[in-house]
Design an enzyme around this catalytic site. Structure first.
Site, PDB file in Angstrom:
ATOM      1  CB  ALA A  58     -17.525  56.661 -21.050  1.00  0.00           C
ATOM      2  CE  LYS A 101     -13.301  53.789 -27.531  1.00  0.00           C
ATOM      3  NZ  LYS A 101     -14.145  54.602 -28.736  1.00  0.00           N
ATOM      4  CG  ASP A 131     -21.982  58.572 -32.633  1.00  0.00           C
ATOM      5  OD1 ASP A 131     -23.081  58.191 -32.889  1.00  0.00           O
ATOM      6  OD2 ASP A 131     -21.462  57.406 -31.867  1.00  0.00           O
TER       7      ASP A 131
END
Length: 510
Positions: A133, A155, A290
């Site tokens: 992603a 990440k 979110d």
């Protein structure tokens, strides 16, 4: 701020908006007067050849923001949470803004890991795959720890993203100032404050230690929640530009066919998603802001796994109680009480008429209760509620806008799983439970105990306070000398009584 550079960025931004057909939409969103429209479009039109051409498959504003780069994409995402600023239609368009960008190379990601953690990525991880992603600020890789063999998500911030964002944010401040000068009507929307809010949020997202902390706090708050998991951060392998979390293995919550094939009950999952969100917002005052399909999976055992903690919402205890009373008032259709809560909280000016306000609220609630179960929407209710309160002079509250936006997203997820879900029926036990625990006699006693405990901390200071008072008064000849022991005795006596009261209440309650 560097004037010439910001002027150039402003010209390029205006040209890009004009070239992609976004300029008139933005001017409509801020309700620009005719003269300002003519001036701005006249300035942008001759330079539109300098503008960047976006993806024609996207809507005009989304297209322009997407082609302008990461900072503009992120700003569009933030505006999607602020329909009070962007308008409902534009905010809805911005919610579908593409947040996937071309990933940077895996080698660059590995170098960032080594620079941040001080050890080569190949030494820390036995496997380190390609990006799974890529968003505006960072991208995620699936990897395996060399020491334990555990699968993790790594990440990594984009290279030089901090510098790029700083330049664009400076330009945003410059544009906000120009907008307030050229379009005085936009001052009611406080463009500079919007940029400040954006600046603060992005600065937090550019430090992945803060996201690790968010994951840790959220996980600790929800550890006992049934059917819910939060990946645990690996603090030893996390830093400012790199974050390592447990890998979330499961079925995408947006893939109904896969969920059905795996034997999951989508109706149960839909209800649980909504109830978890309300529990986190009301019980903890800290919620995932979110919660779209891309940030949740369903584990093999049916648990909901949440991840990506870059946007979190926080609500103080008092606001949570007010919000719960408002929701409960609508659920029970007690519009008078909903109106009174707004006045008691100071959300609506005291000089407005409470009966008139209650009647306006009834006009909001009753049509919704007349709808079919599949059409009832708490998000729609909150939207209508904000429209009414604005007419009665209520100022915008950012935390409630974020809550409203998240509620809309969560409802969308729930309805995609179960189109027939009754939002009120699912929400009622959570709101009722919170009301019972936090607004009843038990809550009143708990508040009293907390208050007395705070006051009791001054107990050890009372003798010194009495002594200081005696000394201070003895140094003033004009003071009546016999009056002071009485005052000091009252203070000391109050302290003793307070200590006994604290002990009695504490024993009685606990």
């Amino acid at each position: 701020m560097r004037g010439p550079h910001n002027i150039w960025r402003l010209i390029r931004t205006g040209a890009t908006f004009e070239r992609n057909g976004a300029m008139p939409i933005l001017l409509d969103a801020v309700d620009a007067p005719p003269l300002a429209r003519v001036v701005l479009r006249s300035l942008a039109w001759p330079f539109q050849w300098l503008g960047l051409k976006g993806d024609p498959k996207l809507t005009p504003v989304t297209r322009a923001l997407n082609v302008l780069g990461p900072a503009y994409i992120k700003f569009g995402q933030v505006l999607s949470t602020r329909p009070d600023i962007a308008g409902e239609d534009l905010a809805k368009q911005l919610r579908v803004l593409q947040d996937k960008l071309p990933p940077f190379s895996t080698e660059l990601a590995k170098k960032s890991v080594e620079d941040e953690l001080g050890r080569p990525a190949d030494e820390l991880f036995s496997e380190f795959g390609e990006a799974v992603a890529a968003a505006s600020i960072a991208q995620v890789h699936r990897a395996r720890l060399a020491a334990t063999g555990q699968e993790v998500a790594v990440k990594v911030l984009r290279p030089s993203i901090e510098r790029a964002f700083r330049k664009d944010i400076d330009a945003f401040y410059f544009a906000a100032g120009v907008l307030e000068i050229l379009l005085p009507g936009t001052r009611r929307l406080r463009p500079t404050e919007v940029i400040e809010h954006f600046d603060k949020g992005v600065t937090g997202e550019l430090d992945l230690r803060l996201e690790s902390a968010a994951a840790s706090e959220f996980g600790a708050n929800t550890i006992d929640d049934e059917m819910f998991q939060v990946p645990e951060p690996n603090w030893e392998l996390s830093g400012r530009r790199v974050m390592v979390l447990d890998w979330a293995e499961g079925t995408a919550i947006g893939d109904n066919d896969a969920l059905d094939a795996a034997g999951h009950d989508r109706q149960i999952i839909a209800a649980r998603v909504l109830q978890l969100f309300l529990s986190h917002a009301l019980r903890d005052g800290y919620f995932h802001a979110d919660m779209h399909q891309g940030n949740m999976k369903i584990a093999e055992n049916g648990d909901i796994i949440a991840y990506d903690f870059g946007i979190m919402g926080r609500i103080d205890e008092y606001t949570r109680r007010v919000y719960a009373e408002i929701l409960y008032g609508f659920i029970t259709r007690d519009y008078r009480r909903v109106a009174e809560v707004h006045f008691e909280a100071g959300y609506v000016p005291a000089d407005r008429d409470v009966e008139e306000f209650a009647n306006a609220l009834r006009a909001v609630g009753e049509p919704i209760f007349g709808m079919d179960a599949s059409s009832i929407s708490m998000g729609r209710l909150l939207h209508y509620l904000f429209e009414v309160t604005e007419r009665f002079g209520m100022e915008t509250r950012t935390e409630l806008i974020l809550l409203q936006r998240t509620m809309v997203v969560v409802e969308g997820v729930a309805r995609s799983l179960d189109p027939r879900i009754n939002i009120w029926q699912v929400a009622k036990p959570i709101v009722e439970g919170y009301i019972k625990e936090n607004l009843g006699p038990k809550a009143l006693m708990a508040d009293l105990v907390r208050t007395v405990r705070v006051l009791s901390r001054f107990g050890p200071l009372l003798p010194r306070m009495a002594e200081d008072a005696l000394i201070a008064r003895s140094q003033k000849p004009e003071a009546p000398p016999k009056a002071q022991p009485v005052k000091v005795g009252l203070v000391f006596g109050a302290g003793v009584a307070l200590a006994f009261a604290v002990q009695w209440i504490w024993v009685a309650v606990t």
